[in-house]
Design an enzyme around this catalytic site. Structure first.
Site, PDB file in Angstrom:
ATOM      1  N   ASP A 199      44.907  87.281  -4.979  1.00  0.00           N
ATOM      2  CA  ASP A 199      43.699  87.870  -5.569  1.00  0.00           C
ATOM      3  C   ASP A 199      42.922  86.775  -6.298  1.00  0.00           C
ATOM      4  O   ASP A 199      43.413  86.169  -7.253  1.00  0.00           O
ATOM      5  CB  ASP A 199      44.064  88.990  -6.537  1.00  0.00           C
ATOM      6  CG  ASP A 199      42.851  89.837  -6.903  1.00  0.00           C
ATOM      7  OD1 ASP A 199      41.720  89.397  -6.624  1.00  0.00           O
ATOM      8  OD2 ASP A 199      43.049  90.930  -7.460  1.00  0.00           O
ATOM      9  N   ASP A 259       8.848  62.836 -56.772  1.00  0.00           N
ATOM     10  CA  ASP A 259       9.413  62.734 -55.432  1.00  0.00           C
ATOM     11  C   ASP A 259       9.306  61.291 -54.939  1.00  0.00           C
ATOM     12  O   ASP A 259       8.883  60.395 -55.677  1.00  0.00           O
ATOM     13  CB  ASP A 259       8.725  63.709 -54.474  1.00  0.00           C
ATOM     14  CG  ASP A 259       7.227  63.491 -54.396  1.00  0.00           C
ATOM     15  OD1 ASP A 259       6.758  62.372 -54.695  1.00  0.00           O
ATOM     16  OD2 ASP A 259       6.501  64.446 -54.060  1.00  0.00           O
ATOM     17  N   ASP A 294     -21.899  97.149 -11.102  1.00  0.00           N
ATOM     18  CA  ASP A 294     -21.602  96.751 -12.472  1.00  0.00           C
ATOM     19  C   ASP A 294     -20.268  97.370 -12.866  1.00  0.00           C
ATOM     20  O   ASP A 294     -20.038  98.562 -12.634  1.00  0.00           O
ATOM     21  CB  ASP A 294     -22.697  97.204 -13.446  1.00  0.00           C
ATOM     22  CG  ASP A 294     -22.349  96.859 -14.881  1.00  0.00           C
ATOM     23  OD1 ASP A 294     -22.415  95.677 -15.227  1.00  0.00           O
ATOM     24  OD2 ASP A 294     -21.996  97.785 -15.635  1.00  0.00           O
ATOM     25  N   ASP A 352     -19.263  90.606 -15.011  1.00  0.00           N
ATOM     26  CA  ASP A 352     -18.990  91.989 -14.631  1.00  0.00           C
ATOM     27  C   ASP A 352     -20.008  92.540 -13.642  1.00  0.00           C
ATOM     28  O   ASP A 352     -19.970  93.725 -13.325  1.00  0.00           O
ATOM     29  CB  ASP A 352     -18.954  92.887 -15.870  1.00  0.00           C
ATOM     30  CG  ASP A 352     -20.222  92.775 -16.697  1.00  0.00           C
ATOM     31  OD1 ASP A 352     -21.063  91.919 -16.358  1.00  0.00           O
ATOM     32  OD2 ASP A 352     -20.368  93.527 -17.673  1.00  0.00           O
ATOM     33  N   ASP A 353     -20.934  91.716 -13.173  1.00  0.00           N
ATOM     34  CA  ASP A 353     -21.914  92.138 -12.167  1.00  0.00           C
ATOM     35  C   ASP A 353     -21.494  91.621 -10.803  1.00  0.00           C
ATOM     36  O   ASP A 353     -21.026  90.489 -10.672  1.00  0.00           O
ATOM     37  CB  ASP A 353     -23.309  91.611 -12.514  1.00  0.00           C
ATOM     38  CG  ASP A 353     -23.857  92.251 -13.781  1.00  0.00           C
ATOM     39  OD1 ASP A 353     -23.467  93.400 -14.065  1.00  0.00           O
ATOM     40  OD2 ASP A 353     -24.645  91.616 -14.482  1.00  0.00           O
TER      41      ASP A 353
END
Length: 1604
Positions: free
Chosen positions: A461, A736, A1346, A1427-1428
């Protein structure tokens, strides 16, 4: 069989024929096209019973004239009887010739009644003239079935037509729906085939086998009309019949064509779903077959992805290929090509194995008795091809097969295999052990498992991680009750009784031991290949042996059935008996896993996590007791120390023990903040802070840079200050490791002064927390103060210093004292403190002229360090002054954008705090000042307050000059008057013009109500200001009014249309702008003086004196003043950069506007109509100390601070420099903001249209799910760079519609929030013109579309947030953006990719190479402009098909379909096009120019002689330097920008004759000399005169210049 003989040898009647077709073989030949065969069994029985009583008459054998058919003899027909026959009409055809049936004669001669033609009518008599149809379904016994190659055409029908054998035909069902037409056609074609008309049915190529006769055509027409009513026919069928109502053949041809196409796709899908492959055919052929099917389906629009294809292929694999189902199902991204690589590998291996294996033939008897198919299977094959993979792989849980057992196995145990055998052994069944091998073990087998498929063997197996056996006979060193969790492949637990060793003694005399588990709950004894690989043993399935890595053969492997086995004879038995297996003594010598090994194996996890995981069984295979934990506590992994190195943990309060020995001012913390960018050179960019450790006293110093010298000067100053003021010496300074502190210069200075520098360690910012926290606190205060006051950013350090003064005076919750108290200083006198940014009036002690005003508006910053005065910022002089000569302006509190404090003022509180300073002003000084004002016509400020009970005519009573009533003596009515916080006007975008879209220079808008005030130094402005007196209300009404939105508190009182008022001119001699001041006589001026001393009369005075009374008219009713439209109440002003819509005279215009960094809906400086009051000026004996801030004039103009105008200066403009700088001009704004379109729009009709457009846009945003409405985010939790500001813009389109658009502020979008490589494309103008030209030459139809809200269809990939629209009322929240909002940098590109993908994939378009946004297929061309869309096609139906596909996905609106043959007008991207298909096309812009040119405010000559040229030829522009005022220069540049912009747009569209003049003048936009302006006016005049000119194209004609 009796019925068959009857139908073949004896003549029968129609009725008996119906009854005789009862053979079962008829049903076996049932036609699949007949869908109602099962419904006719009752009809069979009924017809058999009815016809058995009738006499049989022989049929006539007469041959008709038609050689293809036989005609029946006419017979008498009895009356129709429907009683015993309720089934469908069963008509039996007497002969094959349909021409003999009068029922199917000419359409005008059909003798039938409605009930006779009903499908439910069944003629019972044998002599019926109508054809009868049998109840049984299928091919008649006397007619051969159609060939399999052609389902619809019977190729043998022509020959069978000559037969005289009767045929029994079933009619097609009635068509009841257009959707059922394809299925109905199949039954109708079957009906024709059964009627011996298969030869006339069109084949696949559209042609019938033979020519149809007229009689057959009549039969075809009548049957089609009967069974297919016209109202249920599809549209395409009606279109065919509309041309020729008898063209049934064309309908059949098209139907067959459609069915063939559908059949091919269906066959491909069925074939793909039923694939079977076991290696019997070459793998190449199988791959070609599958890939062809997938490609064919993909080409037909049925997309089969890799995942589905692989699943279908793997489901059909069998034999040795079957294991691919298990090894490949975990691969998520597997492709078909990868799967076929594995199939090819197995096939090649299979072919090689067949060539090398001996051929063991099985006995025929065995094959007959054993039906099992023995093929190579699953997991062992993986080990054979890749042994190393097994050696290095381990499962998380031990798995075991649970295979159902077989009862056919014999009980014989014989597994003795010859040791010298090295050839592969193939066992097909148990009877194949005939090679001298014995199946009985020589050793004692204590347990007999008769259920094993191959007894005495271990199953190999590859999937099991542990070895399991059912018998304890072979277990060595066993220990009982182990804590091991084992599951099988189905995740079911397998109980384990013991664990031990399994010892092998192989044929090379070597011994090997592996771990083994004992359980009786498994079907087979499993030998794990993983454990064998751990001891250097692998399984070679090509040789079928177990061998070592050096090739030494250890044992043969036996293949039986689907599995591989190894004999148990190689196992060494133990001395433990089976009954005592559970009582075995636990061995303490079992070796445990060392913790370092487990630590490395489990990814260097810590011991606590590993131990907890083992205890809770989250890790299987071993348990907690299997690990040696003795070294876990002290074990130090060097790899973990390197890889997991972190900073040390900062211990809170650890530094305190080091500072306990220091006295005040001996230990200092310091830190530097900066730089702050985009500031003028005079403003500091840094500051350095110091904090005393003991007292927490703080100091801040401004810095312009971080150089060593600058830092050293500050250190010298602070040390000297502490030494002299506090008599202390600084011992330690903590800082610092910045370069400003670690440089050599500062180090030497500290060393010289005996100061110890204490530096933080590397990357240990938390140790420097005192200074870091102070800087953070001060910066928070700074931002808050600047936001509240609206002061410009370059005053940021003043806010820091103000905060430091206050913080030193506030007590600490820890020490209970303030820093000043710890330092021994007195507390802060709050009476000397003013709110940061408090508006004040400062006395100008040194004016330029005696007639100039001596009061200068300013803003208080902080108390002075060097005097008892106050630091005040004067915007008009661009400097700060240290002075005590200032007057506080009541009602001019700091601007609080986020809250509604309109009903609140702090005047009384401020008066109370500063009351101690009122005594500094002597009464004689006040009297002297009053006398001076009267003599010089100067007007001091007065309060104009209203009586609560007299709303109509409120009169302000004059007070004598000697009256010195203080503000505290006002009546109660005066206190009731609500005072509005007057806020500093906000910064206005300098690029926004007020006259960019209107014809006049000043926009017509409702003026704002200003607060009337004049300074104490005199000077009166003659300003014609409409002063509106607001209503005084009761307390209840006042509180309700205060709860209203602050954005609409002026909307009703500002409208001239709604309010009647009287103009109150306020004169002034100190003003500098007299362009709009009306001429007023001296008498009128004296009458209109408003005296200084305020007084409120409780009732209207009885006598109105003309010289001291100002009449003021108010609205007639209270409700009229406070009434607002309900729809406007829901529309609060959004956060927009406010700008006053109109420049109007304001007597308090001297108060300069202050630039702010954030947007606000409130308009700065606008409140109610209450006037300001003055407080007695605070005088000090100290001289003013003025500190001038040098700000360049360019910075002044950029900030757009409109206040007291500085002296006008001349600007010299050089021609060459102006021409080179033309490209830097910013575009003109052509849209309106919310306040311009709605709030302050006095055009009621236009306002209503914009409100309607606003709601329409909001609804569209919600419909498109633009943002995530499920969750709202806090503004503080989101990264600021991912927050996008938004706004509403409004405009009026060319067609007159009003439009609102919710847009994002992409101009301030952070670069990290979009991909700069993405581009939004639009169609090029030349591409559009070319497409129009081709449309004219080819007679194309032009359709204009359109797509509404196109950008919102594109998803957005980035994580972005926007502020909600104003109607939601959530200014402090954010919403997640889901769609590509207009204005975003990436929106155009996202929409372009979305629509491009849809046009290509769904509409079958291809983008034209070289011209983006132009798509084309064989029929349609599309030009895309955002979109036209403009569609061009030869056939209008092609455009309609594209439109239908677009409407399926997008909200597509047809602007112009273009179907008319007459002249059609289009408006495409600004071009006015007139197009008549096949004749001409005209391009112009007459309507647009007629509307736009008059709005440019250009002096036109509409009735004069028209110009013949746009400019004078040969004219040179003068190159002399242009000397002009700066304001006038900006105005002229702005005008040139509008004129040339419009001209360029027109020129590049179609007026190419103007481009030379346009381009020449465009180079001189920044050089607006008188000559350039005149030439520009001349160009615009020529455009006006020739606005009706058009560019005309004729078909097949070239355009000439005469058309222009």
């Amino acid at each position: 069989m009796e019925s068959q003989q009857l139908s073949q040898h004896s003549p029968i009647s129609h009725g008996s024929a119906c009854a005789s077709v009862t053979s079962k073989e008829v049903h076996t030949n049932q036609d699949p096209l007949d869908v109602s065969a099962s419904k006719t069994e009752e009809c069979e029985k009924a017809s058999t019973k009815a016809n058995s009583q009738q006499t049989t008459t022989p049929a006539s054998s007469a041959v008709p004239e038609n050689p293809h058919h036989a005609s029946p003899q006419p017979a008498s027909v009895p009356p129709p009887q429907n009683g015993p026959y309720p089934q469908q009409c069963m008509m039996t055809q007497n002969q094959a010739n349909p021409s003999g049936w009068s029922f199917y004669g000419h359409p005008s001669m059909i003798p039938y009644t409605p009930y006779q033609m009903s499908p439910m009518y069944f003629p019972p008599g044998p002599q019926s003239q109508f054809p009868q149809y049998p109840s049984s379904v299928g091919t008649p016994l006397s007619t051969p079935s159609p060939e399999s190659g052609n389902t619809f055409t019977d190729s043998s029908s022509a020959d069978s037509d000559m037969t005289s054998t009767k045929k029994y035909v079933r009619p097609p069902p009635m068509l009841t729906s257009p959707n059922d037409f394809p299925n109905w056609v199949k039954t109708y074609i079957k009906f024709l085939q059964n009627s011996n008309l298969g030869g006339i049915i069109p084949t696949v190529n559209g042609k019938p086998v033979r020519q149809i006769t007229d009689d057959e055509l009549t039969f075809l027409y009548n049957t089609f009309q009967i069974f297919a009513p016209s109202q249920f026919l599809p549209t395409w069928v009606k279109d065919i019949l509309s041309v020729d109502y008898t063209d049934i053949m064309k309908i059949l041809s098209k139907s067959i064509e459609k069915m063939q196409s559908d059949t091919q796709e269906a066959n491909d899908i069925v074939t793909l779903a039923n694939l079977q492959y076991n290696g019997s055919t070459p793998a190449d052929a199988f791959e070609t077959k599958v890939t062809n099917i997938i490609d064919r389906l993909n080409n037909n629009g049925i997309h089969i992805n890799n995942k589905v294809a692989c699943q279908l292929i793997m489901r059909g694999l069998s034999g040795e290929y079957k294991f691919l189902r298990y090894t490949r199902h975990r691969h998520l991204n597997m492709t078909v090509a990868e799967l076929f690589l594995d199939i090819h590998a197995i096939y090649e291996e299979q072919q090689g194995s067949r060539n090398s294996k001996p051929n063991y033939r099985r006995n025929p008897s065995d094959e007959k008795n054993d039906s099992r198919s023995y093929t190579n299977t699953t997991k062992p094959k993986v080990i054979a091809r890749n042994p190393q993979k097994t050696n290095n792989s381990k499962s998380k849980t031990a798995r075991a097969h649970n295979v159902s057992t077989s009862n056919n196995s014999p009980s014989t145990d014989n597994d003795s295999i010859s040791k010298s055998t090295t050839e592969p052994i193939q066992l097909n069944n148990k009877h194949d052990l005939h090679l001298g091998q014995k199946l009985t073990e020589s050793t004692v087998n204590h347990t007999n498992h008769s259920d094993d498929e191959l007894p005495g063997h271990l199953l190999l197996d590859s999937g099991a991680s542990r070895t399991l056996i059912r018998s304890a006979h072979h277990i060595h060193s066993a220990s009982s009750n182990p804590d091991i969790n084992v599951v099988d492949a189905q995740k079911r637990n397998i109980p384990i009784n013991a664990i031990g060793d399994l010892q092998f003694h192989f044929q090379d005399n070597t011994k090997t031991s592996i771990k083994v588990l004992h359980t009786p709950n498994i079907a087979y004894d499993l030998l794990s290949l993983n454990e064998l690989a751990a001891v250097d043993i692998t399984a070679c399935f090509t040789k079928n042996v177990l061998e070592r890595s050096d090739g030494t053969v250890l044992a043969p492997i036996v293949k039986y059935g689907d599995f591989y086995w190894v004999s148990k004879k190689y196992l060494l038995p133990s001395n433990i008996s089976v009954p005592t297996i559970n009582n075995v003594h636990t061995s303490e010598s079992t070796r445990k896993y060392p913790y370092p090994f487990i630590h490395r194996m489990l990814a260097h996890a810590n011991a606590q996590t590993i131990r907890y995981s083992l205890k809770n069984n989250t890790i299987t295979y071993f348990n907690e007791s299997d690990v040696d934990w003795s070294s876990a506590i002290d074990y130090q992994c060097p790899d973990c120390l390197i890889g997991k190195s972190t900073k040390h943990r900062h211990i809170k309060g650890s530094r305190l023990k080091y500072q306990n020995s220091y006295e005040p001012f001996q230990y200092l913390h310091t830190d530097i903040f900066g730089p702050v960018h985009n500031l003028p050179n005079s403003a500091p960019s840094y500051f350095i802070s110091f904090t005393d450790e003991t007292t927490k006293f703080r100091w801040v110093y401004p810095l312009h840079d971080r150089r060593e010298d600058s830092i050293l000067d500050v250190f010298t100053t602070i040390l000297a200050f502490i030494k002299n003021q506090f008599q202390a010496s600084v011992l330690v300074i903590q800082m610092d490791r910045g370069s400003e502190y670690t440089n050599r210069t500062l180090h030497k200075f500290l060393e010289k002064n005996g100061i110890t520098p204490c530096y933080t360690t590397t990357a240990d910012s938390r140790a420097h927390g005192v200074a870091e926290r102070l800087n953070r606190t001060l910066l928070d205060d700074c931002r808050t103060q600047l936001q509240c006051s609206g002061l410009p950013n370059h005053l940021w350090f003043s806010a820091i210093e103000f905060s430091t003064i206050v913080r030193n005076s506030l007590a600490s919750p820890k020490s209970k004292k303030s820093a000043r108290q710890h330092a021994g200083l007195a507390g802060l006198d709050i009476s000397t403190l003013l709110p940061f940014g408090q508006p004040v009036i400062v006395n100008d002690h040194n004016p330029n002229s005696k007639i100039h005003p001596r009061g200068i508006p300013g803003y208080a910053l902080h108390p002075s360090r060097n005097s008892y005065g106050y630091i005040i910022y004067l915007p008009s002089l661009k400097k700060t002054v240290d002075t005590t000569n200032y007057v506080i302006l009541q009602g001019k509190e700091s601007r609080l954008d986020q809250f509604n404090y309109d009903a609140l003022t702090f005047d009384e509180d401020l008066n109370r705090l500063t009351a101690s300073y009122h005594s500094f002003i002597a009464s004689n000084e006040i009297q002297e000042s009053n006398d001076l004002n009267i003599e010089s016509d100067h007007d001091f400020q007065s309060d104009i307050e209203l009586h609560p009970e007299q709303p109509r005519n409120v009169l302000s009573k004059a007070v004598s000059p000697t009256d010195s009533t203080p503000p505290s003596t006002h009546t109660e009515d005066s206190k009731r008057v609500s005072k509005t916080n007057i806020r500093a006007p906000r910064e206005v975008d300098p690029n926004i013009s007020e006259s960019n879209i209107l014809p006049s220079k000043k926009r017509s808008s409702t003026p704002q109500i200003s607060n009337i005030e004049s300074t104490g130094s005199g000077g009166m402005h003659k300003l014609n200001v409409p002063l509106l007196a607001p209503m005084s209300q009761s307390n209840t009404h006042e509180s309700s009014h205060a709860s209203k939105s602050k954005d609409f508190r002026h909307s009703d009182s500002y409208s001239e249309n709604e309010t009647n008022h009287t103009n109150v001119p306020i004169s002034s001699t100190g003003g500098t702008n007299n362009k709009t001041v009306p001429q007023i006589s001296d008498q009128e001026t004296e009458k209109r003086i408003i005296h200084r001393s305020p007084s409120i009369d409780a009732s209207p005075p009885e006598n109105n004196s003309s010289h001291n009374i100002v009449p003021i008219k108010t609205p007639t009713t209270v409700s009229e003043q406070n009434t607002e439209e309900s729809i406007i109440a829901d529309l609060p002003l959004p956060d927009l950069p406010p700008e006053s819509p109109t420049e109007f005279p304001d007597p308090f215009k001297e108060l300069p506007p202050i630039n702010s960094r954030q947007t606000n809906s409130s308009l700065g400086g606008i409140g109610d109509s209450n006037a300001y009051t003055t407080i007695n000026s605070k005088k000090r004996s100290l001289e003013d100390n003025e500190t001038e801030i040098k700000v360049s004039r360019d910075t002044w103009n950029t900030k757009n601070m409109r206040s007291l105008e500085p002296p006008r200066s001349k600007k010299r403009i050089h021609l060459i420099a102006a021409v080179k700088a033309v490209k830097s001009i910013k575009p003109i704004r052509t849209t309106l903001r919310y306040d311009e379109a709605i709030t302050y729009n006095k055009d009621i009709k236009e306002k209503e249209k914009y409100i309607e457009a606003y709601h329409k846009e909001v609804n569209q945003l919600l419909k498109m799910k633009t943002w995530d409405t499920d969750e709202y985010y806090d503004r503080k939790e989101i990264d600021p760079k991912r927050v996008i500001n938004s706004m509403f813009i409004f405009n009026k389109k060319r067609d007159g519609t009003h439009k609102a658009r919710f847009v994002a502020r992409g101009d301030i979008q952070h670069p990290d929030t979009y991909d700069s490589g993405m581009q939004s494309n639009t169609v090029h103008h030349y591409a559009l013109m070319t497409s129009l030209s081709l449309a004219l030459d080819n007679n194309y139809y032009i359709t204009q579309l359109d797509i509404s809200s196109a950008y919102l269809y594109a998803d957005i990939k980035e994580e972005l947030y926007i502020r909600p629209p104003p109607h939601l009322g959530m200014n402090d929240k954010l919403i997640r953006l889901k769609k590509s909002l207009y204005g975003l940098k990436q929106s155009g590109a996202n929409w372009y990719e979305t629509i491009k993908s849809y046009l290509i994939q769904q509409c079958g378009m291809e983008e034209v190479r070289g011209w983006s946004c132009v798509f084309k297929n064989s029929q349609v061309t599309i030009c895309l402009f955002v979109d036209d869309m403009v569609l061009f096609s030869k056939n209008l139906n092609s455009n309609k098909r594209i439109i239908e596909k677009l409407k399926m996905q997008y909200d597509t609106k047809i602007i112009n379909l273009g179907e008319s043959d007459e002249e059609i007008q289009y408006d495409i991207l600004g071009l006015e096009i007139k197009y008549q298909r096949g004749k001409y096309m005209k391009l112009g812009m007459e309507n647009s120019l007629t509307e736009k040119i008059p709005k440019l405010n250009v002096p036109l000559n509409p009735k004069g002689r028209k110009l013949s040229a746009p400019g004078q030829p040969g004219l040179y522009i003068d190159q002399d330097e242009l000397e002009i005022d700066e304001d006038e220069y900006k105005e002229k540049v702005h005008e040139m920008q509008k004129l040339i912009g419009l001209a360029s747009y027109v020129g590049y569209k179609f007026r190419f004759d103007l481009l030379y003049y346009i381009n020449t003048l465009a180079q001189h936009i920044l050089f607006p000399s008188r000559q350039v302006l005149d030439m520009t006016y001349e160009l615009i005049q020529f455009m006006w005169d020739t606005r009706d000119k058009q560019l005309i194209w004729h078909k097949h004609k070239t355009s000439s210049d005469k058309n222009i």
